[in-house]
Design a protein around this motif. Structure first.
Motif, PDB file in Angstrom:
ATOM      1  N   LYS B 176       0.846  -1.183   0.000  1.00 28.12           N
ATOM      2  CA  LYS B 176       0.000   0.000   0.000  1.00 28.12           C
ATOM      3  C   LYS B 176       0.877   1.226   0.000  1.00 28.12           C
ATOM      4  O   LYS B 176       1.715   1.409   0.881  1.00 28.12           O
ATOM      5  N   LEU B 177       0.698   2.091  -1.050  1.00 27.33           N
ATOM      6  CA  LEU B 177       1.501   3.292  -1.140  1.00 27.33           C
ATOM      7  C   LEU B 177       0.580   4.437  -1.564  1.00 27.33           C
ATOM      8  O   LEU B 177       0.070   4.460  -2.674  1.00 27.33           O
ATOM      9  N   ASP B 178       0.355   5.417  -0.667  1.00 24.85           N
ATOM     10  CA  ASP B 178      -0.543   6.543  -0.937  1.00 24.85           C
ATOM     11  C   ASP B 178      -1.931   6.075  -1.444  1.00 24.85           C
ATOM     12  O   ASP B 178      -2.384   6.479  -2.519  1.00 24.85           O
ATOM     13  N   ILE B 181      -3.231   0.298  -3.615  1.00 21.42           N
ATOM     14  CA  ILE B 181      -2.906  -1.046  -3.134  1.00 21.42           C
ATOM     15  C   ILE B 181      -2.634  -1.924  -4.345  1.00 21.42           C
ATOM     16  O   ILE B 181      -3.416  -1.938  -5.297  1.00 21.42           O
ATOM     17  N   SER B 182      -1.457  -2.580  -4.312  1.00 22.76           N
ATOM     18  CA  SER B 182      -1.140  -3.459  -5.447  1.00 22.76           C
ATOM     19  C   SER B 182      -0.448  -4.717  -4.951  1.00 22.76           C
ATOM     20  O   SER B 182       0.149  -4.738  -3.865  1.00 22.76           O
ATOM     21  N   PHE B 183      -0.546  -5.726  -5.761  1.00 23.92           N
ATOM     22  CA  PHE B 183       0.087  -6.986  -5.426  1.00 23.92           C
ATOM     23  C   PHE B 183       1.422  -7.095  -6.157  1.00 23.92           C
ATOM     24  O   PHE B 183       1.507  -6.924  -7.370  1.00 23.92           O
ATOM     25  N   LYS B 184       2.487  -7.310  -5.381  1.00 29.21           N
ATOM     26  CA  LYS B 184       3.813  -7.392  -6.008  1.00 29.21           C
ATOM     27  C   LYS B 184       4.432  -8.747  -5.687  1.00 29.21           C
ATOM     28  O   LYS B 184       4.248  -9.287  -4.587  1.00 29.21           O
ATOM     29  N   THR B 185       5.200  -9.224  -6.629  1.00 34.77           N
ATOM     30  CA  THR B 185       5.980 -10.442  -6.342  1.00 34.77           C
ATOM     31  C   THR B 185       7.432 -10.032  -6.034  1.00 34.77           C
ATOM     32  O   THR B 185       7.882  -8.945  -6.397  1.00 34.77           O
TER      33      THR B 185
END
Lengths: 110, 201
Positions: B176-178, B181-185
């Motif tokens: 979560k950045l500002d 929300i994203s999913f990262k590998t």
């Protein structure tokens, strides 16, 4: 038969010539007189070493003198074996040179 | 046998000449040269005679070297032969001796290699000699994690610890950045690294 190199032969003959008075300086002078060449003492003393090892000469010590910086003379004398070696060499030389005639002009042989 | 005080032979070549006399009669040899020296000075001049002494000194050099070398090799062969014979004579004793020596030298070499390998990491950092990493190696899972509270505790308790940084490798996770929300590998989380690990750019 006993083999001698040229320089050994010359030194032996010089010692034979000098008899009682054969030490470094006199031998060098005698060799110069016989061959006309000036040898270094290094060369001569290695030859003396060889001759002593082959038992052709023996060494003896004289008295120390001021002329030599207080060092003794090392005299050399022919042994029986050395005398025989000289005899042998002389005979061989005679045989080799027998019948040789010095030519005034060079004649080409085929 | 020092040269007599009255002797006028230059000292250096005379010394060399006496040192290098490799035949069995150095006394007669140097005496002969001293005897002929004066006469040569009279006949050929001083300069010529000094050159003559120098030539004697220098021409003796190759012979002396050869002499030393030949005798050195002969003595070496002799020593080797004696060592071999001793080994053959006391077989048990030399067996233990040599095996001990081999094990000792091998261990020393391996320890040296190992420590050299261990010390070779991250040398490009400026203060690489003051940076340490704490691992907890678990034999069951193979993980190398320590408790997250360890680093602040160490900073708190030990005055030697100047600064700390933590690193965590959660793998795949949501970031979560500002409010995005994203999913990262392949995520790696690290804190405060740049303070004392200035990577050269």
């Amino acid at each position: 038969m006993i083999e001698l190199t040229k320089l050994e032969e010359i030194v032996l003959i010089a010692i034979w010539n000098l008899r009682e008075d054969a030490y470094g300086v006199s031998i060098k002078k005698k060799v110069h007189e016989l061959t006309g060449k000036e040898y270094f003492y290094n060369t001569l003393y290695t030859i003396f070493d060889q001759l002593i090892r082959k038992e052709f000469i023996i060494k003896g010590f004289g008295e120390p003198t001021a002329v030599r910086g207080g060092k003794r003379k090392v005299f050399f004398r022919l042994t029986k074996k050395g005398q025989w070696a000289l005899n042998d060499a002389f005979e061989r030389q005679c045989r080799i040179w027998a019948g040789f005639v010095k030519e005034t002009f060079f004649r080409e042989t085929v | 046998m020092k040269p007599s005080p009255g002797s006028k032979i230059p000292k250096l070549p005379y010394w060399i000449l006496r040192k290098l006399a490799f035949h069995s009669l150095p006394e007669g040899y140097s005496g002969d040269i001293e005897e002929e020296y004066e006469e040569r000075v009279r006949n050929f001049g001083k300069r010529n005679t000094i050159a003559w002494v120098w030539i004697h000194a220098l021409t003796a050099l190759p012979g002396a070297l050869k002499y030393k070398f030949v005798w050195g090799v002969i003595m070496m062969k002799n020593y080797l032969k004696i060592a071999l014979r001793n080994i053959r004579k006391n077989k048990g004793y030399s067996f233990f001796n040599i095996t001990g020596l081999i094990i000792g030298m091998g261990c020393c070499l391996f320890i040296g290699l190992y420590s050299q390998y261990e010390m070779s990491f991250d040398k490009f950092h400026e203060n690489s000699d003051r940076i340490y990493r704490i691992n907890l190696v678990s034999n069951q899972t193979g993980g190398v994690t320590t408790a997250p509270a360890l680093a602040p505790a160490m900073k708190n308790d030990f005055p030697e610890v100047e600064n700390i940084a933590q690193m965590y490798d959660p793998g795949n996770s949501l970031i979560k950045l500002d409010n995005n929300i994203s999913f990262k590998t392949k995520v790696i989380y690290a804190s405060k690294f740049s303070k004392f690990l200035p990577f050269p750019s």
